[in-house]
Design a protein around this motif. Structure first.
Motif, PDB file in Angstrom:
ATOM      1  N   LEU A  13       6.473 -50.550 102.834  1.00  0.00           N
ATOM      2  CA  LEU A  13       6.747 -51.689 103.721  1.00  0.00           C
ATOM      3  C   LEU A  13       5.609 -52.695 103.672  1.00  0.00           C
ATOM      4  O   LEU A  13       5.846 -53.908 103.662  1.00  0.00           O
ATOM      5  CB  LEU A  13       6.977 -51.203 105.154  1.00  0.00           C
ATOM      6  CG  LEU A  13       8.282 -50.438 105.386  1.00  0.00           C
ATOM      7  CD1 LEU A  13       8.262 -49.766 106.751  1.00  0.00           C
ATOM      8  CD2 LEU A  13       9.485 -51.352 105.233  1.00  0.00           C
ATOM      9  N   TYR A  18       5.597 -56.515 105.095  1.00  0.00           N
ATOM     10  CA  TYR A  18       5.898 -56.274 106.502  1.00  0.00           C
ATOM     11  C   TYR A  18       4.602 -55.871 107.199  1.00  0.00           C
ATOM     12  O   TYR A  18       3.778 -55.168 106.619  1.00  0.00           O
ATOM     13  CB  TYR A  18       6.953 -55.174 106.676  1.00  0.00           C
ATOM     14  CG  TYR A  18       8.347 -55.688 106.422  1.00  0.00           C
ATOM     15  CD1 TYR A  18       9.096 -56.243 107.451  1.00  0.00           C
ATOM     16  CD2 TYR A  18       8.894 -55.653 105.153  1.00  0.00           C
ATOM     17  CE1 TYR A  18      10.361 -56.740 107.210  1.00  0.00           C
ATOM     18  CE2 TYR A  18      10.161 -56.158 104.906  1.00  0.00           C
ATOM     19  CZ  TYR A  18      10.893 -56.691 105.940  1.00  0.00           C
ATOM     20  OH  TYR A  18      12.140 -57.194 105.699  1.00  0.00           O
ATOM     21  N   THR A  20       2.636 -53.653 109.211  1.00  0.00           N
ATOM     22  CA  THR A  20       2.772 -52.238 109.563  1.00  0.00           C
ATOM     23  C   THR A  20       1.648 -51.758 110.478  1.00  0.00           C
ATOM     24  O   THR A  20       1.552 -50.566 110.747  1.00  0.00           O
ATOM     25  CB  THR A  20       2.795 -51.374 108.280  1.00  0.00           C
ATOM     26  OG1 THR A  20       1.591 -51.614 107.540  1.00  0.00           O
ATOM     27  CG2 THR A  20       4.004 -51.696 107.421  1.00  0.00           C
ATOM     28  N   LEU A  34      11.112 -53.219 113.139  1.00  0.00           N
ATOM     29  CA  LEU A  34      10.645 -53.915 111.937  1.00  0.00           C
ATOM     30  C   LEU A  34      11.578 -55.039 111.501  1.00  0.00           C
ATOM     31  O   LEU A  34      11.186 -55.919 110.760  1.00  0.00           O
ATOM     32  CB  LEU A  34      10.488 -52.912 110.784  1.00  0.00           C
ATOM     33  CG  LEU A  34       9.255 -52.038 110.851  1.00  0.00           C
ATOM     34  CD1 LEU A  34       9.377 -50.848 109.902  1.00  0.00           C
ATOM     35  CD2 LEU A  34       8.013 -52.845 110.525  1.00  0.00           C
ATOM     36  N   LEU A  36      14.205 -55.004 109.492  1.00  0.00           N
ATOM     37  CA  LEU A  36      14.482 -55.011 108.056  1.00  0.00           C
ATOM     38  C   LEU A  36      15.888 -55.550 107.813  1.00  0.00           C
ATOM     39  O   LEU A  36      16.849 -55.070 108.393  1.00  0.00           O
ATOM     40  CB  LEU A  36      14.372 -53.606 107.465  1.00  0.00           C
ATOM     41  CG  LEU A  36      13.019 -52.910 107.548  1.00  0.00           C
ATOM     42  CD1 LEU A  36      13.095 -51.541 106.888  1.00  0.00           C
ATOM     43  CD2 LEU A  36      11.925 -53.739 106.913  1.00  0.00           C
ATOM     44  N   LEU A  44      13.734 -50.699 100.048  1.00  0.00           N
ATOM     45  CA  LEU A  44      13.021 -49.521 100.534  1.00  0.00           C
ATOM     46  C   LEU A  44      13.731 -48.242 100.077  1.00  0.00           C
ATOM     47  O   LEU A  44      13.091 -47.300  99.607  1.00  0.00           O
ATOM     48  CB  LEU A  44      12.910 -49.557 102.059  1.00  0.00           C
ATOM     49  CG  LEU A  44      12.235 -48.355 102.707  1.00  0.00           C
ATOM     50  CD1 LEU A  44      10.780 -48.222 102.254  1.00  0.00           C
ATOM     51  CD2 LEU A  44      12.304 -48.477 104.231  1.00  0.00           C
TER      52      LEU A  44
END
Length: 93
Positions: A13, A18, A20, A34, A36, A44
Protein backbone atom coordinates in the motif's frame (compact mmCIF):
# COMPACT_ATOMS: atom_id res chain seq x y z
CA UNK A 1 2.06 -15.94 9.11
CA UNK A 2 -0.73 -13.36 9.32
CA UNK A 3 1.70 -10.76 10.72
CA UNK A 4 4.06 -11.28 7.76
CA UNK A 5 1.15 -10.95 5.34
CA UNK A 6 0.03 -7.75 7.07
CA UNK A 7 3.54 -6.29 6.79
CA UNK A 8 3.61 -7.19 3.09
CA UNK A 9 0.18 -5.59 2.49
CA UNK A 10 1.15 -2.39 4.31
CA UNK A 11 4.40 -2.18 2.33
CA UNK A 12 2.48 -2.74 -0.92
CA UNK A 13 0.00 0.00 0.00
CA UNK A 14 2.85 2.37 0.79
CA UNK A 15 4.38 1.62 -2.62
CA UNK A 16 0.98 2.45 -4.14
CA UNK A 17 1.26 5.88 -2.43
CA UNK A 18 -1.31 5.26 0.29
CA UNK A 19 -0.63 6.86 3.67
CA UNK A 20 -0.05 3.87 5.94
CA UNK A 21 1.27 5.74 9.00
CA UNK A 22 -1.89 5.21 11.03
CA UNK A 23 -3.02 1.91 9.53
CA UNK A 24 -3.89 -0.78 12.07
CA UNK A 25 -5.53 -4.17 11.82
CA UNK A 26 -8.88 -2.47 12.41
CA UNK A 27 -8.47 -0.12 9.43
CA UNK A 28 -11.07 -0.73 6.72
CA UNK A 29 -9.76 -1.27 3.22
CA UNK A 30 -12.77 0.49 1.71
CA UNK A 31 -14.45 3.89 2.07
CA UNK A 32 -14.46 3.95 5.87
CA UNK A 33 -10.67 3.58 6.05
CA UNK A 34 -8.02 3.47 3.35
CA UNK A 35 -10.68 4.12 0.70
CA UNK A 36 -9.12 1.76 -1.83
CA UNK A 37 -10.80 2.10 -5.21
CA UNK A 38 -11.53 -1.05 -7.21
CA UNK A 39 -8.39 -0.59 -9.31
CA UNK A 40 -6.23 -0.30 -6.18
CA UNK A 41 -7.90 -3.38 -4.67
CA UNK A 42 -7.21 -5.28 -7.89
CA UNK A 43 -3.56 -4.17 -7.87
CA UNK A 44 -3.17 -5.14 -4.21
CA UNK A 45 -4.81 -8.51 -4.88
CA UNK A 46 -2.44 -9.23 -7.78
CA UNK A 47 0.58 -8.40 -5.62
CA UNK A 48 -0.71 -10.70 -2.85
CA UNK A 49 -1.48 -13.45 -5.39
CA UNK A 50 2.03 -13.22 -6.84
CA UNK A 51 3.69 -13.17 -3.42
CA UNK A 52 1.70 -16.01 -1.81
CA UNK A 53 0.59 -18.17 -4.75
CA UNK A 54 -3.12 -17.77 -4.15
CA UNK A 55 -5.97 -16.60 -6.39
CA UNK A 56 -8.83 -14.14 -5.84
CA UNK A 57 -11.92 -14.16 -8.01
CA UNK A 58 -13.10 -10.89 -9.57
CA UNK A 59 -16.42 -11.26 -7.76
CA UNK A 60 -14.61 -11.12 -4.41
CA UNK A 61 -13.37 -7.55 -4.85
CA UNK A 62 -16.59 -6.01 -3.54
CA UNK A 63 -16.49 -8.02 -0.31
CA UNK A 64 -12.77 -7.34 0.05
CA UNK A 65 -13.49 -3.60 0.13
CA UNK A 66 -15.67 -4.20 3.21
CA UNK A 67 -12.91 -5.99 5.14
CA UNK A 68 -10.53 -4.59 7.72
CA UNK A 69 -6.82 -5.16 7.25
CA UNK A 70 -6.96 -7.95 9.87
CA UNK A 71 -9.88 -9.64 8.10
CA UNK A 72 -8.13 -9.43 4.73
CA UNK A 73 -4.82 -10.79 6.02
CA UNK A 74 -6.63 -13.58 7.90
CA UNK A 75 -8.38 -14.51 4.65
CA UNK A 76 -5.05 -14.53 2.80
CA UNK A 77 -3.45 -16.67 5.54
CA UNK A 78 -6.39 -19.11 5.34
CA UNK A 79 -5.99 -19.37 1.55
CA UNK A 80 -2.23 -19.91 1.84
CA UNK A 81 -2.80 -22.67 4.41
CA UNK A 82 -5.45 -24.29 2.20
CA UNK A 83 -3.09 -24.18 -0.79
CA UNK A 84 -0.31 -25.73 1.30
CA UNK A 85 -2.63 -28.47 2.54
CA UNK A 86 -3.84 -29.17 -1.00
CA UNK A 87 -0.27 -29.28 -2.30
CA UNK A 88 0.75 -31.62 0.50
CA UNK A 89 -2.26 -33.86 -0.14
CA UNK A 90 -1.42 -33.85 -3.86
CA UNK A 91 2.14 -35.03 -3.26
CA UNK A 92 1.00 -37.66 -0.77
CA UNK A 93 -1.43 -39.25 -3.24
Amino acid sequence: MQQRIQEFVIAALAEMNYDTDEVTGDTDLGPAGLDLESLALAELSVQVEDEYGIKFEVEEMESTALMTLDQFTADVARRVAANSAAATAGTAA
